[in-house]
Design an enzyme around this catalytic site. Structure first.
Site, PDB file in Angstrom:
ATOM      1  N   LYS A 188     -28.870 -22.353 -14.859  1.00 42.79           N
ATOM      2  CA  LYS A 188     -29.826 -23.450 -14.703  1.00 42.79           C
ATOM      3  C   LYS A 188     -29.227 -24.504 -13.775  1.00 42.79           C
ATOM      4  O   LYS A 188     -28.297 -25.200 -14.145  1.00 42.79           O
ATOM      5  CB  LYS A 188     -30.156 -24.110 -16.045  1.00 42.79           C
ATOM      6  CG  LYS A 188     -31.374 -25.026 -15.891  1.00 42.79           C
ATOM      7  CD  LYS A 188     -31.381 -26.200 -16.828  1.00 42.79           C
ATOM      8  CE  LYS A 188     -30.828 -27.469 -16.259  1.00 42.79           C
ATOM      9  NZ  LYS A 188     -31.501 -28.045 -15.105  1.00 42.79           N
ATOM     10  N   GLY A 241     -21.024 -31.232 -15.770  1.00 34.66           N
ATOM     11  CA  GLY A 241     -21.977 -32.345 -15.784  1.00 34.66           C
ATOM     12  C   GLY A 241     -21.400 -33.507 -16.575  1.00 34.66           C
ATOM     13  O   GLY A 241     -20.180 -33.657 -16.687  1.00 34.66           O
ATOM     14  N   SER A 242     -22.277 -34.302 -17.125  1.00 36.75           N
ATOM     15  CA  SER A 242     -21.833 -35.533 -17.787  1.00 36.75           C
ATOM     16  C   SER A 242     -21.328 -35.254 -19.202  1.00 36.75           C
ATOM     17  O   SER A 242     -21.682 -34.243 -19.826  1.00 36.75           O
ATOM     18  CB  SER A 242     -23.001 -36.517 -17.858  1.00 36.75           C
ATOM     19  OG  SER A 242     -24.003 -35.975 -18.697  1.00 36.75           O
ATOM     20  N   THR A 245     -24.205 -34.840 -21.818  1.00 39.17           N
ATOM     21  CA  THR A 245     -24.781 -33.504 -21.940  1.00 39.17           C
ATOM     22  C   THR A 245     -23.762 -32.540 -22.553  1.00 39.17           C
ATOM     23  O   THR A 245     -24.134 -31.672 -23.352  1.00 39.17           O
ATOM     24  CB  THR A 245     -25.256 -32.994 -20.557  1.00 39.17           C
ATOM     25  OG1 THR A 245     -26.084 -34.001 -19.978  1.00 39.17           O
ATOM     26  CG2 THR A 245     -26.045 -31.712 -20.675  1.00 39.17           C
ATOM     27  N   GLY A 246     -22.494 -32.701 -22.194  1.00 37.47           N
ATOM     28  CA  GLY A 246     -21.453 -31.848 -22.779  1.00 37.47           C
ATOM     29  C   GLY A 246     -21.448 -31.915 -24.302  1.00 37.47           C
ATOM     30  O   GLY A 246     -21.359 -30.897 -24.994  1.00 37.47           O
ATOM     31  N   GLU A 264     -16.841 -28.935 -18.072  1.00 40.13           N
ATOM     32  CA  GLU A 264     -16.198 -29.699 -16.987  1.00 40.13           C
ATOM     33  C   GLU A 264     -16.980 -31.005 -16.870  1.00 40.13           C
ATOM     34  O   GLU A 264     -18.109 -31.003 -16.392  1.00 40.13           O
ATOM     35  CB  GLU A 264     -16.278 -28.941 -15.656  1.00 40.13           C
ATOM     36  CG  GLU A 264     -15.681 -27.549 -15.665  1.00 40.13           C
ATOM     37  CD  GLU A 264     -14.176 -27.559 -15.710  1.00 40.13           C
ATOM     38  OE1 GLU A 264     -13.570 -28.597 -15.380  1.00 40.13           O
ATOM     39  OE2 GLU A 264     -13.596 -26.542 -16.103  1.00 40.13           O
ATOM     40  N   CYS A 299     -16.470 -35.461  -8.863  1.00 43.63           N
ATOM     41  CA  CYS A 299     -15.944 -35.660 -10.226  1.00 43.63           C
ATOM     42  C   CYS A 299     -14.512 -36.166 -10.210  1.00 43.63           C
ATOM     43  O   CYS A 299     -14.129 -36.984 -11.039  1.00 43.63           O
ATOM     44  CB  CYS A 299     -16.057 -34.366 -11.016  1.00 43.63           C
ATOM     45  SG  CYS A 299     -15.207 -32.988 -10.251  1.00 43.63           S
ATOM     46  N   GLU A 398     -17.398 -44.201 -15.865  1.00 43.34           N
ATOM     47  CA  GLU A 398     -17.614 -43.494 -14.601  1.00 43.34           C
ATOM     48  C   GLU A 398     -18.887 -44.016 -13.941  1.00 43.34           C
ATOM     49  O   GLU A 398     -19.942 -44.078 -14.577  1.00 43.34           O
ATOM     50  CB  GLU A 398     -17.763 -41.996 -14.872  1.00 43.34           C
ATOM     51  CG  GLU A 398     -17.948 -41.183 -13.608  1.00 43.34           C
ATOM     52  CD  GLU A 398     -18.219 -39.708 -13.880  1.00 43.34           C
ATOM     53  OE1 GLU A 398     -19.053 -39.399 -14.753  1.00 43.34           O
ATOM     54  OE2 GLU A 398     -17.605 -38.867 -13.215  1.00 43.34           O
TER      55      GLU A 398
HETATM   56  P1  NAD Z   1     -25.929 -34.225 -16.271  1.00 49.68           P
HETATM   57  O1  NAD Z   1     -25.114 -33.929 -17.474  1.00 49.68           O
HETATM   58  O2  NAD Z   1     -27.008 -35.221 -16.380  1.00 49.68           O
HETATM   59  O3  NAD Z   1     -26.630 -32.893 -15.744  1.00 49.68           O
HETATM   60  C1  NAD Z   1     -25.891 -31.726 -15.512  1.00 49.68           C
HETATM   61  C2  NAD Z   1     -26.771 -30.531 -15.817  1.00 49.68           C
HETATM   62  O4  NAD Z   1     -27.073 -30.546 -17.209  1.00 49.68           O
HETATM   63  C3  NAD Z   1     -28.104 -30.538 -15.082  1.00 49.68           C
HETATM   64  O5  NAD Z   1     -28.448 -29.212 -14.709  1.00 49.68           O
HETATM   65  C4  NAD Z   1     -29.060 -31.042 -16.135  1.00 49.68           C
HETATM   66  O6  NAD Z   1     -30.391 -30.636 -15.955  1.00 49.68           O
HETATM   67  C5  NAD Z   1     -28.473 -30.428 -17.387  1.00 49.68           C
HETATM   68  N1  NAD Z   1     -28.872 -31.108 -18.624  1.00 49.68           N
HETATM   69  C6  NAD Z   1     -29.221 -32.401 -18.788  1.00 49.68           C
HETATM   70  N2  NAD Z   1     -29.562 -32.623 -20.087  1.00 49.68           N
HETATM   71  C7  NAD Z   1     -29.403 -31.450 -20.747  1.00 49.68           C
HETATM   72  C8  NAD Z   1     -29.578 -31.038 -22.089  1.00 49.68           C
HETATM   73  N3  NAD Z   1     -30.016 -31.873 -23.029  1.00 49.68           N
HETATM   74  N4  NAD Z   1     -29.300 -29.756 -22.415  1.00 49.68           N
HETATM   75  C9  NAD Z   1     -28.837 -28.891 -21.483  1.00 49.68           C
HETATM   76  N5  NAD Z   1     -28.687 -29.217 -20.185  1.00 49.68           N
HETATM   77  C10 NAD Z   1     -28.955 -30.476 -19.816  1.00 49.68           C
HETATM   78  O7  NAD Z   1     -24.903 -34.592 -15.116  1.00 49.68           O
HETATM   79  P2  NAD Z   1     -25.246 -34.962 -13.590  1.00 49.68           P
HETATM   80  O8  NAD Z   1     -25.658 -36.372 -13.539  1.00 49.68           O
HETATM   81  O9  NAD Z   1     -26.149 -33.935 -12.999  1.00 49.68           O
HETATM   82  O10 NAD Z   1     -23.829 -34.744 -12.916  1.00 49.68           O
HETATM   83  C11 NAD Z   1     -22.903 -35.764 -12.781  1.00 49.68           C
HETATM   84  C12 NAD Z   1     -21.798 -35.599 -13.800  1.00 49.68           C
HETATM   85  O11 NAD Z   1     -21.133 -34.344 -13.616  1.00 49.68           O
HETATM   86  C13 NAD Z   1     -20.720 -36.639 -13.633  1.00 49.68           C
HETATM   87  O12 NAD Z   1     -20.321 -37.104 -14.883  1.00 49.68           O
HETATM   88  C14 NAD Z   1     -19.596 -35.866 -12.958  1.00 49.68           C
HETATM   89  O13 NAD Z   1     -18.318 -36.408 -13.134  1.00 49.68           O
HETATM   90  C15 NAD Z   1     -19.725 -34.534 -13.605  1.00 49.68           C
HETATM   91  N6  NAD Z   1     -19.034 -33.512 -12.810  1.00 49.68           N
HETATM   92  C16 NAD Z   1     -17.884 -32.958 -13.313  1.00 49.68           C
HETATM   93  C17 NAD Z   1     -17.176 -32.011 -12.563  1.00 49.68           C
HETATM   94  C18 NAD Z   1     -15.915 -31.374 -13.090  1.00 49.68           C
HETATM   95  O14 NAD Z   1     -15.470 -30.366 -12.530  1.00 49.68           O
HETATM   96  N7  NAD Z   1     -15.305 -31.887 -14.123  1.00 49.68           N
HETATM   97  C19 NAD Z   1     -17.668 -31.636 -11.308  1.00 49.68           C
HETATM   98  C20 NAD Z   1     -18.839 -32.243 -10.834  1.00 49.68           C
HETATM   99  C21 NAD Z   1     -19.520 -33.169 -11.597  1.00 49.68           C
END
Ligand code: NAD
Length: 494
Positions: A188, A241-242, A245-246, A264, A299, A398
């Site tokens: 996704k 992602g964030s 969400t994690g 991550e 990130c 962040e």
């Molecule tokens: P996000 O968590 O909002 O979204 C990431 C993904 O999760 C998207 O595909 C989104 O649709 C999905 N998502 C959102 N809510 C969800 C839910 N309830 N259930 C399942 N999936 C869901 O993050 P973002 O704003 O897209 O990305 C930015 C974040 O990602 C920042 O915090 C950044 O630091 C982090 N990031 C980390 C790394 C790493 O390697 N550690 C790399 C790149 C980005």
């Protein structure tokens, strides 16, 4: 890469896109689509399928069926290697097309997207393709009347969720080792940055990845992402992602089938400049790139700059000069060094961080404002906020935008204490000529990667992953493939 080729690609219309399930583009249960806006000019760019839980079920079923019948999972590793090498070649041959497509929905400057997205995706598929026929099982040191064999068994169905920054690079860090190991995948992408990954799915089919082995379901996180992570038939989740969400993914796992989740997450990485840095001018230049490229939407960005008191004023002046020197603009213009902020809500959140930082007593040295508003796109001036205190929001949270927080420190002890004074642990940097100090700082900074006398460099050979609330697990390197296997023992009586 030349401007006229880029301009020709950007002029192409983008047809409405369905999901990619079981080897084909599909509209999904309802046929609903959502509008994606381009961060370059704020204009409608593409219509993307808005997935439902039924669409996720269909993709998971296709993945499971393909896994069980062995069309990919039981193919000889050398066979999977051949297909994935072909995919790498196809990605490389279409690198500019993929990069431009990705920039149109995510806003990264094309010079970076071409290398870090398209070419890096090709390199990642090639790396894991080359690895997969060189991974051996083990024979356990048992007594002579039994044979204990330890196999690497693919885990089954991998659910992958990725963000909008670097979708191709991060997506391929997960898809390539998962497929190489013999798994089937349901991916996704971020709802606002799905285009380039949908193209990868088409290229995978063209390369010979069998139907059902690699599926993409587009749509919102709260519907498609949640359904995928709650699925009883997904064996592991891999996520970037964030932190918010994690955490949800861990809850979904607990509420469903206890699937393993590899996360991550975000960072607030300290970049520490000691007065004895070998080259302060170089430190300022590299540190500026380390926070401002891709509008800070990286990130591992060095978003907290810690500077030793005796060089503090001069260094802040120098890094502000670099911030002001960047050419921010249309990410598809080869002259732009920094492209767009990904979306209007992200841009507003960045500006709110600046307002709050000023209210908490930080000093704005440069930037802090939206620019190029007349383009309709989302651009922000690289921003330096000085005298940020440990207790300030900007020190602790962040931003994920082009906003640098600068804090002075007195000595090594204080630098290390400040470095570790957030909940994160993704990356860090140390600038010093003192070798012993460099080693002490590398050991002391709680992070997955610490750069010394540079910031931000890496390649596929080294793992990337965080500690503490920056996540668990790793992408990249041979270590990353381990999570896509279960260890299975055969205990054979002789
Ligand atoms: P996000 O968590 O909002 O979204 C990431 C993904 O999760 C998207 O595909 C989104 O649709 C999905 N998502 C959102 N809510 C969800 C839910 N309830 N259930 C399942 N999936 C869901 O993050 P973002 O704003 O897209 O990305 C930015 C974040 O990602 C920042 O915090 C950044 O630091 C982090 N990031 C980390 C790394 C790493 O390697 N550690 C790399 C790149 C980005």
């Amino acid at each position: 890469m030349d401007q006229s080729s880029i301009d020709a690609l950007r002029a192409q219309d983008i047809a409405p896109r369905g999901h990619f399930i079981n080897g084909h583009s599909q509209d999904g249960e309802t046929g609903a689509r959502h509008q994606v806006l381009s961060p370059i000019n704020g204009q409608p760019l593409a219509l993307i399928a808005e997935g439902t839980p039924a669409d996720v079920d269909m993709a998971v079923r296709a993945a499971r069926d393909s896994f069980v019948d062995g069309r990919w999972s039981r193919m000889a590793p050398a066979g999977r290697k051949k297909v994935l090498l072909k995919l790498a070649d196809l990605i490389e041959a279409r690198a500019l097309e993929l990069a431009v497509l990705g920039v149109r929905d995510n806003g990264t400057e094309i010079t970076m997207a071409y290398k870090a997205e398209a070419l890096s995706a090709a390199a990642t598929f090639r790396y894991y393709a080359e690895a997969i026929d060189k991974i051996y099982g083990q024979i356990a040191p048992t007594s002579g009347d039994v044979l204990g064999l330890v196999h690497h068994a693919p885990v089954g169905v991998v659910g992958a969720i990725v963000p909008w920054n670097f979708p191709l690079m991060i997506g391929s860090w997960k898809i390539a080792p998962a497929l190489a190991a013999g798994n089937s995948v349901v991916l996704k992408p971020a709802e606002s940055a799905s285009l380039s990954l949908l193209k990868i799915a088409e290229l995978a089919a063209e390369a010979g990845v069998p139907d059902g082995v690699f599926n993409v379901v587009t749509g919102s996180g709260s519907v498609v992402g949640e359904a995928l992570a709650l699925s009883m038939d997904v064996d592991i989740m891999v996520f970037t992602g964030s932190g918010t969400t994690g955490r949800r993914l861990l809850e979904y796992s607990a509420r469903s089938n206890l699937k393993r989740c590899y996360l991550e997450l975000g960072g607030k990485s300290p970049n520490i400049v000691f007065a004895d840095a070998p080259d302060l001018a170089e430190a300022a230049k590299v540190s500026a790139a380390g926070i401002f490229r891709n509008s800070g939407q990286v990130c591992v960005a060095g978003s907290r700059l810690l500077v030793q008191q005796e060089i503090y004023e001069d260094f802040v002046t120098e890094i502000s000069r670099h911030a002001e020197g960047f050419r921010v603009g249309d990410p598809l213009d080869l002259n732009s060094q920094i492209g767009a902020v990904h979306s209007l809500p992200e841009l507003q959140a960045n500006l709110d961080f600046v307002t709050k930082a000023e209210a908490e007593g930080a000093e704005r040295r440069t930037g802090g404002n939206r620019i190029l508003t007349e383009t309709g796109g989302y651009y922000m001036a690289p921003t330096v906020m000085a005298n940020v205190k440990e207790t300030d929001t900007l020190f602790q949270n962040e931003v994920f935008g082009p906003v640098l927080a600068v804090t002075p420190f007195a000595d090594e002890d204080e630098a290390l204490r400040l470095a570790n004074a957030t909940v994160y642990g993704l990356a860090g940097g140390v600038w010093t000529s003192n070798l012993s100090r460099a080693h002490r700082m590398v050991a002391g900074i709680r992070a997955g990667v610490v750069h010394v006398n540079t910031y931000g460099g890496a390649d596929l050979t080294v793992p990337l992953g965080g500690v503490r609330q920056s996540g668990n697990g790793h992408d990249k390197s041979l270590h990353a493939i381990e999570k896509y296997f279960d260890l299975k023992t055969a205990w054979i009586k002789l």
